[in-house]
Scaffold this motif. Sequence first.
Motif, PDB file in Angstrom:
ATOM      1  N   GLN A 436      -3.513   2.643  -2.445  1.00  0.00           N
ATOM      2  CA  GLN A 436      -3.669   2.034  -3.761  1.00  0.00           C
ATOM      3  C   GLN A 436      -2.368   1.546  -4.387  1.00  0.00           C
ATOM      4  O   GLN A 436      -2.391   0.786  -5.347  1.00  0.00           O
ATOM      5  CB  GLN A 436      -4.339   3.047  -4.713  1.00  0.00           C
ATOM      6  CG  GLN A 436      -5.724   3.479  -4.255  1.00  0.00           C
ATOM      7  CD  GLN A 436      -6.687   2.307  -4.137  1.00  0.00           C
ATOM      8  OE1 GLN A 436      -6.812   1.493  -5.068  1.00  0.00           O
ATOM      9  NE2 GLN A 436      -7.362   2.211  -2.998  1.00  0.00           N
ATOM     10  N   ASP A 437      -1.213   1.993  -3.874  1.00  0.00           N
ATOM     11  CA  ASP A 437       0.056   1.532  -4.437  1.00  0.00           C
ATOM     12  C   ASP A 437       1.108   1.469  -3.331  1.00  0.00           C
ATOM     13  O   ASP A 437       0.829   1.791  -2.169  1.00  0.00           O
ATOM     14  CB  ASP A 437       0.513   2.436  -5.588  1.00  0.00           C
ATOM     15  CG  ASP A 437       0.596   3.905  -5.188  1.00  0.00           C
ATOM     16  OD1 ASP A 437       1.096   4.195  -4.078  1.00  0.00           O
ATOM     17  OD2 ASP A 437       0.171   4.767  -5.979  1.00  0.00           O
ATOM     18  N   ASP A 438       2.319   1.074  -3.689  1.00  0.00           N
ATOM     19  CA  ASP A 438       3.378   0.882  -2.696  1.00  0.00           C
ATOM     20  C   ASP A 438       3.764   2.188  -2.011  1.00  0.00           C
ATOM     21  O   ASP A 438       4.020   2.214  -0.797  1.00  0.00           O
ATOM     22  CB  ASP A 438       4.612   0.260  -3.354  1.00  0.00           C
ATOM     23  CG  ASP A 438       4.365  -1.182  -3.776  1.00  0.00           C
ATOM     24  OD1 ASP A 438       3.371  -1.764  -3.275  1.00  0.00           O
ATOM     25  OD2 ASP A 438       5.149  -1.716  -4.578  1.00  0.00           O
ATOM     26  N   ASP A 439       3.839   3.273  -2.787  1.00  0.00           N
ATOM     27  CA  ASP A 439       4.214   4.559  -2.192  1.00  0.00           C
ATOM     28  C   ASP A 439       3.173   5.004  -1.162  1.00  0.00           C
ATOM     29  O   ASP A 439       3.524   5.453  -0.059  1.00  0.00           O
ATOM     30  CB  ASP A 439       4.358   5.622  -3.283  1.00  0.00           C
ATOM     31  CG  ASP A 439       5.579   5.377  -4.166  1.00  0.00           C
ATOM     32  OD1 ASP A 439       6.498   4.656  -3.692  1.00  0.00           O
ATOM     33  OD2 ASP A 439       5.611   5.883  -5.300  1.00  0.00           O
ATOM     34  N   GLU A 440       1.913   4.896  -1.530  1.00  0.00           N
ATOM     35  CA  GLU A 440       0.861   5.244  -0.578  1.00  0.00           C
ATOM     36  C   GLU A 440       0.886   4.306   0.621  1.00  0.00           C
ATOM     37  O   GLU A 440       0.672   4.735   1.771  1.00  0.00           O
ATOM     38  CB  GLU A 440      -0.512   5.180  -1.259  1.00  0.00           C
ATOM     39  CG  GLU A 440      -0.755   6.285  -2.268  1.00  0.00           C
ATOM     40  CD  GLU A 440      -2.162   6.253  -2.835  1.00  0.00           C
ATOM     41  OE1 GLU A 440      -2.490   7.143  -3.638  1.00  0.00           O
ATOM     42  OE2 GLU A 440      -2.933   5.330  -2.478  1.00  0.00           O
ATOM     43  N   GLY A 441       1.155   3.027   0.375  1.00  0.00           N
ATOM     44  CA  GLY A 441       1.213   2.053   1.459  1.00  0.00           C
ATOM     45  C   GLY A 441       2.303   2.380   2.459  1.00  0.00           C
ATOM     46  O   GLY A 441       2.107   2.276   3.675  1.00  0.00           O
ATOM     47  N   LYS A 442       3.492   2.793   1.949  1.00  0.00           N
ATOM     48  CA  LYS A 442       4.596   3.139   2.854  1.00  0.00           C
ATOM     49  C   LYS A 442       4.274   4.397   3.656  1.00  0.00           C
ATOM     50  O   LYS A 442       4.512   4.463   4.869  1.00  0.00           O
ATOM     51  CB  LYS A 442       5.877   3.353   2.052  1.00  0.00           C
ATOM     52  CG  LYS A 442       7.110   3.603   2.936  1.00  0.00           C
ATOM     53  CD  LYS A 442       8.360   3.767   2.100  1.00  0.00           C
ATOM     54  CE  LYS A 442       9.592   3.883   3.006  1.00  0.00           C
ATOM     55  NZ  LYS A 442       9.447   4.918   4.034  1.00  0.00           N
ATOM     56  N   GLU A 443       3.731   5.413   2.994  1.00  0.00           N
ATOM     57  CA  GLU A 443       3.367   6.651   3.697  1.00  0.00           C
ATOM     58  C   GLU A 443       2.309   6.371   4.758  1.00  0.00           C
ATOM     59  O   GLU A 443       2.377   6.882   5.882  1.00  0.00           O
ATOM     60  CB  GLU A 443       2.849   7.685   2.686  1.00  0.00           C
ATOM     61  CG  GLU A 443       2.493   9.018   3.331  1.00  0.00           C
ATOM     62  CD  GLU A 443       1.981  10.025   2.316  1.00  0.00           C
ATOM     63  OE1 GLU A 443       1.614  11.145   2.736  1.00  0.00           O
ATOM     64  OE2 GLU A 443       1.937   9.697   1.102  1.00  0.00           O
ATOM     65  N   PHE A 444       1.334   5.545   4.394  1.00  0.00           N
ATOM     66  CA  PHE A 444       0.266   5.186   5.326  1.00  0.00           C
ATOM     67  C   PHE A 444       0.839   4.453   6.538  1.00  0.00           C
ATOM     68  O   PHE A 444       0.518   4.766   7.692  1.00  0.00           O
ATOM     69  CB  PHE A 444      -0.763   4.305   4.603  1.00  0.00           C
ATOM     70  CG  PHE A 444      -1.866   3.785   5.478  1.00  0.00           C
ATOM     71  CD1 PHE A 444      -2.955   4.577   5.791  1.00  0.00           C
ATOM     72  CD2 PHE A 444      -1.816   2.502   5.997  1.00  0.00           C
ATOM     73  CE1 PHE A 444      -3.969   4.096   6.601  1.00  0.00           C
ATOM     74  CE2 PHE A 444      -2.825   2.012   6.796  1.00  0.00           C
ATOM     75  CZ  PHE A 444      -3.902   2.816   7.097  1.00  0.00           C
ATOM     76  N   SER A 445       1.719   3.464   6.287  1.00  0.00           N
ATOM     77  CA  SER A 445       2.303   2.672   7.367  1.00  0.00           C
ATOM     78  C   SER A 445       3.172   3.524   8.285  1.00  0.00           C
ATOM     79  O   SER A 445       3.101   3.414   9.514  1.00  0.00           O
ATOM     80  CB  SER A 445       3.123   1.526   6.777  1.00  0.00           C
ATOM     81  OG  SER A 445       3.742   0.767   7.794  1.00  0.00           O
ATOM     82  N   ASP A 446       3.987   4.395   7.690  1.00  0.00           N
ATOM     83  CA  ASP A 446       4.861   5.250   8.491  1.00  0.00           C
ATOM     84  C   ASP A 446       4.042   6.194   9.378  1.00  0.00           C
ATOM     85  O   ASP A 446       4.367   6.404  10.555  1.00  0.00           O
ATOM     86  CB  ASP A 446       5.782   6.073   7.588  1.00  0.00           C
ATOM     87  CG  ASP A 446       6.842   5.212   6.907  1.00  0.00           C
ATOM     88  OD1 ASP A 446       7.031   4.058   7.343  1.00  0.00           O
ATOM     89  OD2 ASP A 446       7.464   5.694   5.927  1.00  0.00           O
TER      90      ASP A 446
END
Length: 648
Positions: A436-446
């Motif tokens: 839902q946001d950039d922080d979640e997006g980065k954690e998800f991608s990593d």
Amino acid sequence: MATDEDRLPDYKTQKKKPTSDEDKRKKKIVPGSLMKAVIRPGGGEVTPTDGDQVIYHCTIRTLDGVVIQSTRREFGGNGAPIRHVLGKSKMILGLLEGIPTMLTGEVAMFKMKPEMHYGEEDCPVSVDDRFPKDSELHFEIELIDFSKVKVISEDLGVLKKVIDEGQGWETPREPYEVKAWISARSGEGKMVLSRAKQPVHFTLGKSEIPKGLEMGIGTMSRGEKAVIYVTGQHITETPLISALGGVEEIYFEVELVHFVQVRDVLGDGRLIKRRIRDGRGEFPMDCPLHDSLLRVHYKGILLNGAKTVFYDTKVDNHGQPLEFSSGEGLVPEGFEMCVRLMLPGELALVTCPHEYAYDKFQRPANVPEGAHIQWEIELLEFEMPKDWTGFNFRQIMEDVEKIKGTGNRLFKEGKYQLAKAKYEKVLREFKHVNPQDDDEGKEFSDTRNLLHLNVAACFLKMGDCRKSIEECNKVLDANPIHVKALYRRGMAYMTAGDFEEARNDLNKMMSIDKSSEPTAKAALLKLKKEEQEVHRRASYQFKGLFDKNPGEISEAGVGEREEIATENNNDEHHHDLVNNNEQDIEQVAAPTRLSFMLGLLPKVKRLFTAVGLNRCTILTPDLSRSSGIGSCQSTVINYSLSLVSLIV
């Protein structure tokens, strides 16, 4: 008055049914060539159609009444009626057209011109040369019965007529144990096997009943009653029917009482699961899935003379069942493979070889090494794996860490297939996760990248370099400077023998992240040693190749192969480590030493130059004879005495 709609052309065309051979033959019928007279009316209102089996007596006479041929005993026949399947059996044209006009029990006389019987051009049915094919004949037909049948063998030697439908969809197969009521009579009506006082017990695939009967029973469900018609090569002598006495056709009346599911899980007769008690539900839809939580009672038995019980959950576990999750390597492999084939409430007896029991699993103190095991397993219940429906992102990632942690444990235990399944499960479910946001997006991608790299490490350990490289590419396509992906792909390239690509990835890794230099340099040193070994072995292989006179072929490396074969192959190995902070598998170096030919194909020019074979054309020996071709080899090199032109 015509409307606009009326003027529109009809573009709807129906697909025409292809014309069958029988239809083409029927088009040749001319008026007067086939005449029918009813001698005795039949019963009912339905006549046979394509796909029906028709059973009939046939007597052929001349127009003067002389009998030429008959199935009836009073006219010299054996008393066995003819059976045909309309639309499938080979029949003369007159009967192909005439029998579908008859009712059950009807007797009719068909007057046929030669082109309607065996005198037809290209008639599919052969007849004795003495038969009057060119004469007009009378065919007296009595239609005894007709019905729908299941064609079991392509030659129509085994057919099944269902009397009463059975229950469920499961049918027996090898090596199921079957219980059935069976009786049999010949086509002439002679009793071949009378119904016994007890059902017949037999195992499919062990030639305990005739081949054709076994084929027919293999299509039946529990409780089904049927007549199985068997002819020709499908009638075999067995303990059930030993003295056939020239019988050419048998009608088996069968009622399938019960069958026990017996599964040869490995396909080689070593891991056998035998169902003792049926479970609830339908197989296999209601069996446990991967990652299910299972509860079982089991009794472990040594397959020795005394059949010693070494563990019983009802005794040794205070009556409590064993609880475990499938796909986590918590029970012996053979145990889990069989439980995954069970239904809730089912009781099964499993016979397991030592390598699928406790040789690769923690062995109980009272189980000797190499022991074959028998487990009596009762699947009490199981819980389906939970999905992430209704979970928020944090709950999903917490579950991911648990699954990933299990995968890492399996990897360290050397259970790479199970570990890969854990990582891939998360990657499949990730397709439905939306940060839902950039922080979640980065954690998800990593996390997704680490999972792909862990899958790559599993593939590499399993010897599949190509798929390992593909998994690394999934990360590098999105992030070309991902250091761990470059490192892992470099190791996969090195294992595959593609040293140049491996060197590029490792050098790029150092240029991106200076802190990775120690790891990269260690890998480059290993790469250099592997490459030098390739050159050294290539030199041995081609040593003395041109010592012969022109036109003669020397065998490369003669005198050196024994030396090469006896060298110590115990190279230094690095191991994959698990980074506890990131829960990622860190592979430090490639597995075993490569064959000398790995990597040779993309560097033919350079290697031949190094051993002094410049500007010449040679006939090479079959290089595929060289030993040690690795499982990760990307290209199998096989010159097979082909002409190779070396260009420098």
